[in-house]
Design a protein around this motif. Structure first.
Motif, PDB file in Angstrom:
ATOM      1  N   GLU A  74       0.751  -1.211  -0.111  1.00 33.45           N
ATOM      2  CA  GLU A  74      -0.041  -0.003   0.023  1.00 33.45           C
ATOM      3  C   GLU A  74       0.674   1.202  -0.055  1.00 33.45           C
ATOM      4  OE1 GLU A  74      -2.735  -0.462   3.318  1.00 33.45           O
ATOM      5  OE2 GLU A  74      -3.800  -2.052   2.312  1.00 33.45           O
ATOM      6  N   GLU A  75       1.871   1.205   0.668  1.00 32.99           N
ATOM      7  CA  GLU A  75       2.804   2.370   0.725  1.00 32.99           C
ATOM      8  C   GLU A  75       3.393   2.543  -0.569  1.00 32.99           C
ATOM      9  OE1 GLU A  75       4.061   4.771   3.031  1.00 32.99           O
ATOM     10  OE2 GLU A  75       2.289   3.916   4.154  1.00 32.99           O
TER      11      GLU A  75
ATOM     12  N   HIS B  35       1.742   9.594  -5.093  1.00 29.65           N
ATOM     13  CA  HIS B  35       2.303  11.142  -4.717  1.00 29.65           C
ATOM     14  C   HIS B  35       3.217  11.600  -5.805  1.00 29.65           C
ATOM     15  CE1 HIS B  35       3.661  13.976  -1.952  1.00 29.65           C
ATOM     16  NE2 HIS B  35       5.033  13.508  -2.196  1.00 29.65           N
ATOM     17  N   MET B  36       4.073  10.621  -6.105  1.00 28.19           N
ATOM     18  CA  MET B  36       4.984  11.173  -7.022  1.00 28.19           C
ATOM     19  C   MET B  36       4.119  11.647  -8.327  1.00 28.19           C
ATOM     20  SD  MET B  36       8.266   8.835  -6.233  1.00 28.19           S
ATOM     21  CE  MET B  36       9.502   9.998  -6.776  1.00 28.19           C
ATOM     22  N   LYS B  37       3.284  11.129  -8.793  1.00 24.05           N
ATOM     23  CA  LYS B  37       2.512  11.514 -10.014  1.00 24.05           C
ATOM     24  C   LYS B  37       1.890  12.765  -9.671  1.00 24.05           C
ATOM     25  CE  LYS B  37       1.886   7.098 -12.092  1.00 24.05           C
ATOM     26  NZ  LYS B  37       0.586   6.119 -12.221  1.00 24.05           N
TER      27      LYS B  37
ATOM     28  N   GLN C 181      12.177  19.394  -3.742  1.00 25.03           N
ATOM     29  CA  GLN C 181      11.282  18.374  -4.492  1.00 25.03           C
ATOM     30  C   GLN C 181      11.939  17.427  -4.922  1.00 25.03           C
ATOM     31  OE1 GLN C 181       9.346  18.572  -8.386  1.00 25.03           O
ATOM     32  NE2 GLN C 181       7.407  17.946  -7.335  1.00 25.03           N
ATOM     33  N   GLU C 182      13.030  17.352  -5.673  1.00 25.40           N
ATOM     34  CA  GLU C 182      13.951  16.028  -6.027  1.00 25.40           C
ATOM     35  C   GLU C 182      14.476  15.731  -4.700  1.00 25.40           C
ATOM     36  OE1 GLU C 182      16.717  17.680  -8.919  1.00 25.40           O
ATOM     37  OE2 GLU C 182      15.321  18.278 -10.112  1.00 25.40           O
TER      38      GLU C 182
ATOM     39  N   GLU D 126      12.075   9.480  -0.396  1.00 23.05           N
ATOM     40  CA  GLU D 126      11.014   8.682  -0.658  1.00 23.05           C
ATOM     41  C   GLU D 126      11.425   7.638  -1.467  1.00 23.05           C
ATOM     42  OE1 GLU D 126       6.208   9.050  -1.561  1.00 23.05           O
ATOM     43  OE2 GLU D 126       7.593  10.876  -1.031  1.00 23.05           O
ATOM     44  N   LEU D 127      12.097   7.555  -2.607  1.00 21.67           N
ATOM     45  CA  LEU D 127      12.799   6.450  -3.215  1.00 21.67           C
ATOM     46  C   LEU D 127      13.597   5.614  -2.243  1.00 21.67           C
ATOM     47  CD1 LEU D 127      13.114   8.003  -6.653  1.00 21.67           C
ATOM     48  CD2 LEU D 127      11.338   6.341  -6.022  1.00 21.67           C
ATOM     49  N   ARG D 128      14.493   6.185  -1.598  1.00 25.93           N
ATOM     50  CA  ARG D 128      15.254   5.301  -0.867  1.00 25.93           C
ATOM     51  C   ARG D 128      14.541   4.363   0.355  1.00 25.93           C
ATOM     52  NH1 ARG D 128      18.938   9.887  -0.457  1.00 25.93           N
ATOM     53  NH2 ARG D 128      18.003  10.336   1.440  1.00 25.93           N
TER      54      ARG D 128
END
Length: 151
Positions: free
Chosen positions: A53-54, A61-63, A78-79, A85-87
């Motif tokens: 779900e996360e 969220h990223m879209k 933002q980057e 978030e990606l880590r």
């Protein structure tokens, strides 16, 4: 090395986040019986579902939040946020693999036993760390060896 109080807090935190009550052992109960196996399968499945779900939330969220800010500082912020978030999602991806291995171990009736020495890992340790593959003694030795190698 963690003490009993630390283990209780970790267990409560892990299970509480998943909405699962700690397992109540009965006197003379066989280790990794059907009800214990069902308990740990429920924990692992709930944890896996929560992580998936996360992942979905992150993609959405990223879209939704992706924007081409004209201000370089806003764009950099933002980057950085997306990078963090990606880590986090990458760590969770690795955790999902461990959860999958634990579910496979349940299916193969190997779950709950130390990969190194074969002894019971223990109900409370598994509740605190459902993907544990080593008993506390072997894990402690492993950490000591790792500490010496990294010096």
């Amino acid at each position: 090395m963690p003490n009993k109080e630390t283990a209780k807090v970790a267990t409560a935190t892990t299970l509480g986040a998943l909405g699962i009550a700690p397992y109540k052992e009965e006197d003379g109960e066989e280790y990794m019986n059907e009800s214990q196996v069902a308990h740990f399968r429920a924990i692992l499945e709930a944890w896996k579902k929560q992580l998936m779900e996360e992942v979905d939330r992150t993609v959405t969220h990223m879209k939704d939040e992706a924007a081409n800010f004209p201000d370089p500082v806003d764009r950099a912020s933002q980057e950085e946020e997306f990078s963090i978030e990606l880590r986090t999602r990458d760590r969770e991806r690795k955790l999902l693999k461990k959860i999958g291995k634990s579910i496979t171990a349940i299916d193969e009736e190997d779950y709950g036993y130390c990969e190194s020495c074969g002894v019971e890992i223990g109900i409370r340790r598994l509740e605190a760390r459902p993907t544990a593959t080593l008993c506390i003694d072997c894990k402690t030795l492993d950490e000591i060896k790792e500490k010496h190698v990294n010096r």
